[in-house]
Design a protein around this motif. Sequence first.
Motif, PDB file in Angstrom:
ATOM      1  N   GLN A 114       0.305  -4.056   3.921  1.00  0.00           N
ATOM      2  CA  GLN A 114      -0.924  -4.010   3.141  1.00  0.00           C
ATOM      3  C   GLN A 114      -1.522  -5.413   3.116  1.00  0.00           C
ATOM      4  O   GLN A 114      -0.836  -6.379   2.767  1.00  0.00           O
ATOM      5  CB  GLN A 114      -0.632  -3.525   1.717  1.00  0.00           C
ATOM      6  CG  GLN A 114      -1.868  -3.352   0.855  1.00  0.00           C
ATOM      7  CD  GLN A 114      -1.531  -2.731  -0.501  1.00  0.00           C
ATOM      8  OE1 GLN A 114      -0.376  -2.425  -0.778  1.00  0.00           O
ATOM      9  NE2 GLN A 114      -2.537  -2.548  -1.332  1.00  0.00           N
ATOM     10  N   ARG A 115      -2.776  -5.524   3.503  1.00  0.00           N
ATOM     11  CA  ARG A 115      -3.415  -6.837   3.546  1.00  0.00           C
ATOM     12  C   ARG A 115      -3.460  -7.442   2.155  1.00  0.00           C
ATOM     13  O   ARG A 115      -3.589  -6.748   1.150  1.00  0.00           O
ATOM     14  CB  ARG A 115      -4.832  -6.733   4.115  1.00  0.00           C
ATOM     15  CG  ARG A 115      -4.919  -6.131   5.512  1.00  0.00           C
ATOM     16  CD  ARG A 115      -4.072  -6.907   6.511  1.00  0.00           C
ATOM     17  NE  ARG A 115      -4.520  -8.269   6.679  1.00  0.00           N
ATOM     18  CZ  ARG A 115      -5.346  -8.673   7.647  1.00  0.00           C
ATOM     19  NH1 ARG A 115      -5.813  -7.790   8.526  1.00  0.00           N
ATOM     20  NH2 ARG A 115      -5.695  -9.933   7.754  1.00  0.00           N
ATOM     21  N   ILE A 116      -3.379  -8.780   2.089  1.00  0.00           N
ATOM     22  CA  ILE A 116      -3.313  -9.450   0.795  1.00  0.00           C
ATOM     23  C   ILE A 116      -4.589  -9.228  -0.014  1.00  0.00           C
ATOM     24  O   ILE A 116      -4.560  -9.148  -1.247  1.00  0.00           O
ATOM     25  CB  ILE A 116      -3.027 -10.963   0.988  1.00  0.00           C
ATOM     26  CG1 ILE A 116      -2.546 -11.576  -0.331  1.00  0.00           C
ATOM     27  CG2 ILE A 116      -4.253 -11.676   1.524  1.00  0.00           C
ATOM     28  CD1 ILE A 116      -1.214 -11.054  -0.789  1.00  0.00           C
ATOM     29  N   GLN A 122       5.542  -1.595  -7.662  1.00  0.00           N
ATOM     30  CA  GLN A 122       6.346  -1.307  -6.476  1.00  0.00           C
ATOM     31  C   GLN A 122       5.466  -1.505  -5.243  1.00  0.00           C
ATOM     32  O   GLN A 122       4.710  -0.626  -4.855  1.00  0.00           O
ATOM     33  CB  GLN A 122       6.875   0.129  -6.526  1.00  0.00           C
ATOM     34  CG  GLN A 122       7.856   0.399  -7.642  1.00  0.00           C
ATOM     35  CD  GLN A 122       8.327   1.847  -7.656  1.00  0.00           C
ATOM     36  OE1 GLN A 122       7.812   2.687  -6.923  1.00  0.00           O
ATOM     37  NE2 GLN A 122       9.306   2.151  -8.497  1.00  0.00           N
ATOM     38  N   TRP A 123       5.573  -2.677  -4.637  1.00  0.00           N
ATOM     39  CA  TRP A 123       4.784  -2.967  -3.441  1.00  0.00           C
ATOM     40  C   TRP A 123       5.477  -2.423  -2.200  1.00  0.00           C
ATOM     41  O   TRP A 123       6.710  -2.405  -2.115  1.00  0.00           O
ATOM     42  CB  TRP A 123       4.594  -4.474  -3.271  1.00  0.00           C
ATOM     43  CG  TRP A 123       3.782  -5.154  -4.338  1.00  0.00           C
ATOM     44  CD1 TRP A 123       4.237  -5.977  -5.314  1.00  0.00           C
ATOM     45  CD2 TRP A 123       2.364  -5.071  -4.526  1.00  0.00           C
ATOM     46  NE1 TRP A 123       3.201  -6.419  -6.110  1.00  0.00           N
ATOM     47  CE2 TRP A 123       2.033  -5.877  -5.642  1.00  0.00           C
ATOM     48  CE3 TRP A 123       1.337  -4.389  -3.864  1.00  0.00           C
ATOM     49  CZ2 TRP A 123       0.730  -6.019  -6.105  1.00  0.00           C
ATOM     50  CZ3 TRP A 123       0.036  -4.535  -4.329  1.00  0.00           C
ATOM     51  CH2 TRP A 123      -0.261  -5.336  -5.426  1.00  0.00           C
ATOM     52  N   GLY A 124       4.682  -2.009  -1.242  1.00  0.00           N
ATOM     53  CA  GLY A 124       5.214  -1.710   0.082  1.00  0.00           C
ATOM     54  C   GLY A 124       5.267  -2.999   0.881  1.00  0.00           C
ATOM     55  O   GLY A 124       5.319  -4.097   0.318  1.00  0.00           O
ATOM     56  N   ALA A 125       5.259  -2.874   2.195  1.00  0.00           N
ATOM     57  CA  ALA A 125       5.259  -4.075   3.033  1.00  0.00           C
ATOM     58  C   ALA A 125       3.926  -4.809   2.877  1.00  0.00           C
ATOM     59  O   ALA A 125       2.865  -4.191   2.858  1.00  0.00           O
ATOM     60  CB  ALA A 125       5.475  -3.691   4.490  1.00  0.00           C
ATOM     61  N   MET A 140       1.013   0.991  -1.622  1.00  0.00           N
ATOM     62  CA  MET A 140       1.544   0.893  -0.263  1.00  0.00           C
ATOM     63  C   MET A 140       0.561   1.524   0.709  1.00  0.00           C
ATOM     64  O   MET A 140      -0.322   2.285   0.314  1.00  0.00           O
ATOM     65  CB  MET A 140       2.898   1.597  -0.164  1.00  0.00           C
ATOM     66  CG  MET A 140       2.828   3.104  -0.307  1.00  0.00           C
ATOM     67  SD  MET A 140       4.443   3.882  -0.512  1.00  0.00           S
ATOM     68  CE  MET A 140       4.742   3.545  -2.247  1.00  0.00           C
ATOM     69  N   VAL A 141       0.715   1.212   1.975  1.00  0.00           N
ATOM     70  CA  VAL A 141      -0.081   1.821   3.039  1.00  0.00           C
ATOM     71  C   VAL A 141       0.853   2.728   3.825  1.00  0.00           C
ATOM     72  O   VAL A 141       1.765   2.250   4.507  1.00  0.00           O
ATOM     73  CB  VAL A 141      -0.701   0.755   3.964  1.00  0.00           C
ATOM     74  CG1 VAL A 141      -1.473   1.435   5.095  1.00  0.00           C
ATOM     75  CG2 VAL A 141      -1.615  -0.169   3.177  1.00  0.00           C
ATOM     76  N   VAL A 142       0.643   4.035   3.712  1.00  0.00           N
ATOM     77  CA  VAL A 142       1.518   4.997   4.381  1.00  0.00           C
ATOM     78  C   VAL A 142       1.189   5.030   5.863  1.00  0.00           C
ATOM     79  O   VAL A 142       0.024   5.122   6.258  1.00  0.00           O
ATOM     80  CB  VAL A 142       1.352   6.404   3.766  1.00  0.00           C
ATOM     81  CG1 VAL A 142       2.243   7.413   4.485  1.00  0.00           C
ATOM     82  CG2 VAL A 142       1.676   6.365   2.283  1.00  0.00           C
ATOM     83  N   ALA A 143       2.229   4.938   6.686  1.00  0.00           N
ATOM     84  CA  ALA A 143       2.037   4.944   8.136  1.00  0.00           C
ATOM     85  C   ALA A 143       1.582   6.313   8.606  1.00  0.00           C
ATOM     86  O   ALA A 143       1.829   7.328   7.958  1.00  0.00           O
ATOM     87  CB  ALA A 143       3.339   4.552   8.843  1.00  0.00           C
ATOM     88  N   GLU A 144       0.902   6.341   9.738  1.00  0.00           N
ATOM     89  CA  GLU A 144       0.468   7.609  10.323  1.00  0.00           C
ATOM     90  C   GLU A 144       1.679   8.463  10.631  1.00  0.00           C
ATOM     91  O   GLU A 144       2.679   7.993  11.166  1.00  0.00           O
ATOM     92  CB  GLU A 144      -0.306   7.348  11.612  1.00  0.00           C
ATOM     93  CG  GLU A 144      -0.796   8.623  12.299  1.00  0.00           C
ATOM     94  CD  GLU A 144      -1.492   8.327  13.609  1.00  0.00           C
ATOM     95  OE1 GLU A 144      -1.895   9.277  14.282  1.00  0.00           O
ATOM     96  OE2 GLU A 144      -1.622   7.139  13.949  1.00  0.00           O
ATOM     97  N   SER A 183       8.084  -5.439  -8.096  1.00  0.00           N
ATOM     98  CA  SER A 183       9.183  -4.604  -7.642  1.00  0.00           C
ATOM     99  C   SER A 183       8.915  -4.210  -6.191  1.00  0.00           C
ATOM    100  O   SER A 183       8.135  -4.866  -5.495  1.00  0.00           O
ATOM    101  CB  SER A 183       9.318  -3.378  -8.552  1.00  0.00           C
ATOM    102  OG  SER A 183      10.411  -2.577  -8.164  1.00  0.00           O
ATOM    103  N   SER A 184       9.533  -3.141  -5.725  1.00  0.00           N
ATOM    104  CA  SER A 184       9.411  -2.766  -4.314  1.00  0.00           C
ATOM    105  C   SER A 184       9.574  -1.264  -4.149  1.00  0.00           C
ATOM    106  O   SER A 184      10.224  -0.599  -4.966  1.00  0.00           O
ATOM    107  CB  SER A 184      10.483  -3.489  -3.488  1.00  0.00           C
ATOM    108  OG  SER A 184      10.585  -2.937  -2.190  1.00  0.00           O
ATOM    109  N   VAL A 185       8.991  -0.738  -3.068  1.00  0.00           N
ATOM    110  CA  VAL A 185       9.183   0.682  -2.757  1.00  0.00           C
ATOM    111  C   VAL A 185      10.646   0.976  -2.447  1.00  0.00           C
ATOM    112  O   VAL A 185      11.081   2.126  -2.500  1.00  0.00           O
ATOM    113  CB  VAL A 185       8.311   1.119  -1.563  1.00  0.00           C
ATOM    114  CG1 VAL A 185       6.852   1.087  -1.918  1.00  0.00           C
ATOM    115  CG2 VAL A 185       8.594   0.267  -0.337  1.00  0.00           C
TER     116      VAL A 185
END
Length: 589
Positions: A170-172, A142-145, A193-197, A103-105
């Motif tokens: 997010q790196r593979i 739910q993956w992020g980018a 997911m990796v939340v941006a600063e 799925s996705s965020v």
Amino acid sequence: MMIHDNHVNIINRSWASYGADVRISTHDVTTEAGCEELLKMANEMGPVEAIFNLAVILKDAVFQNQTSESFKVSFGPKALATMHLDKLSRKLCPSLKNFVVFSSVSCGRGNAGQTNYGLSNSVMERICEQRKKDGLPALAIQWGAIGDVGLVADMQYEDVQLEIGGTLQQRISSCLLALDKFLKQDEPIVSSMVVAEKKAGSSNCGNIVEAVAQIMGIKDLKTVSRQIPLAELGMDSMMAVEIKQTLEREFEIFLTAQDIRTLTFARLLELSAQSDNAPSTSVATRVQNDAAVGMRIFFRNFGEEKFANEPLIHMPTLISNETGEKEAVHAIENVMFMMPGLEGCAAALEPLSRSLKIKVCVLQLGTEHRNENCEQMVDRLYQLAISRLVPGTKFWLLGYSFGAMLTLDLAAKLERRGVTGTVFCLDGAPDFLLSLAAAVINYKNDFQLQNSLICKTIDIVSPNNEITDTLMEKLNKIEDYDERIKYSISVLPVQTNYSNEFIASIAKVCFDRMKVVINYDTTNVKKLKSQIVLLRPRETPPFVVCEDNYGLDKFSESPVTVHFLDGNHVSIIENKNVADIINNVIYNS
């Protein structure tokens, strides 16, 4: 799903090196027949123990430009394929151990222009939830980018990080580690997911209201109504997308598309106050009824119920270690009397008191006095203050928010007794409070005002509850105020801080106090001889129309001293500079 030949060849060679038998199916998985053929082909190779649906097709557009066809394009390989795989795997794959869909965020958090994509992912997630209830394997992630490979990686220019919906790629390798953990747990829906600063407020605009006004091309906020939805003020679909992204990127506020359509500048004003006073970590902002939300500006907290009706509370300061207990009645030399905000209790003033170099007594309003007007409240406070002032000494008074109105009248009453001193108004004055109330609260009549107060009271005694979103609608159907309060308490989540009687009392007396704000008459004010010092935020809230000195010159024979400080109506009470200014005034006197 389209797969580039070069990519397929690389993957095939890699898997073949591990002895894997790789076959590529061209069956149409958006049909039940195609899915059945796919599973039969897989069963010929061996028992099917895992099914992964990694499909993604984007057809982005704002909702007004979406069509049934654009929904079908995204819906097929995700939702339809998952529906067929779920149905057929139940009978064709008895050895199945993993049923995983990506799925996705954009489903979990939403993303502008991806209504169709979000729906497709949501259908897959609901299927996984049902499978889990049926005792079958199911997992939706739910993956992020994602970086390295995939759509986002293809869009990336050289090594520049793309920020999408507040997330970075997010790196593979990280994704594979997360996947390994997800496969070992039992929840059907998970996120990675990796939340941006966070860069809140990094736009050229100083606050949320200004940012939205700039997007909409509104140069003077005083020319528009604060209660009219942005959609009626000329917001088109592209403006809505830009506003949504700006609120998320610059101010960490996450609203749904429906919230954006019904957004008003009154609501934005409240969101601005919340954002300034919130922690830096990202949280989803829950938006409620305009009137109930606006009440948050006037309330802090109710403190402890056992102290609520004590007329006077001594506070801890830099020169006093009082615990907040009531002190015996006697005169005290060099003491500051404080008047609290609308809630009427001392608790909200403790952060300021702890930094002051003077003894502090808070004159509480309590919950036992119903239907009081301003004069009656001040009479009670006067009796407390005059009995504790040493004859011949000057007074020190401070009023915060609503308390500033009472402080001015108390000072006038003390002056008639021949006592003068200094009055500190902490972001409060009659003109300012009336304008602020008009800006953030919809009080067309007492009925609406009472309902707003009930909802805010419930929010304070039971934070993060799930009833106030729908409570206002219920209250609008009940005529009697006492019955509305009784109903609200009956649906209140279990909490142990306050009794039902206290909750009912605080809702009633706060209504009386809001009426004092609304009905306060400044036409025949007797000017004070005492010095007035106003401590206020640098920025006046949008739609609040008042002078820099909040119109306090009407109350003073001498010029009003005004200090402009960082913060807003809620956070200014914790600004260390407030205490420093007060301490300097006391010392220099």
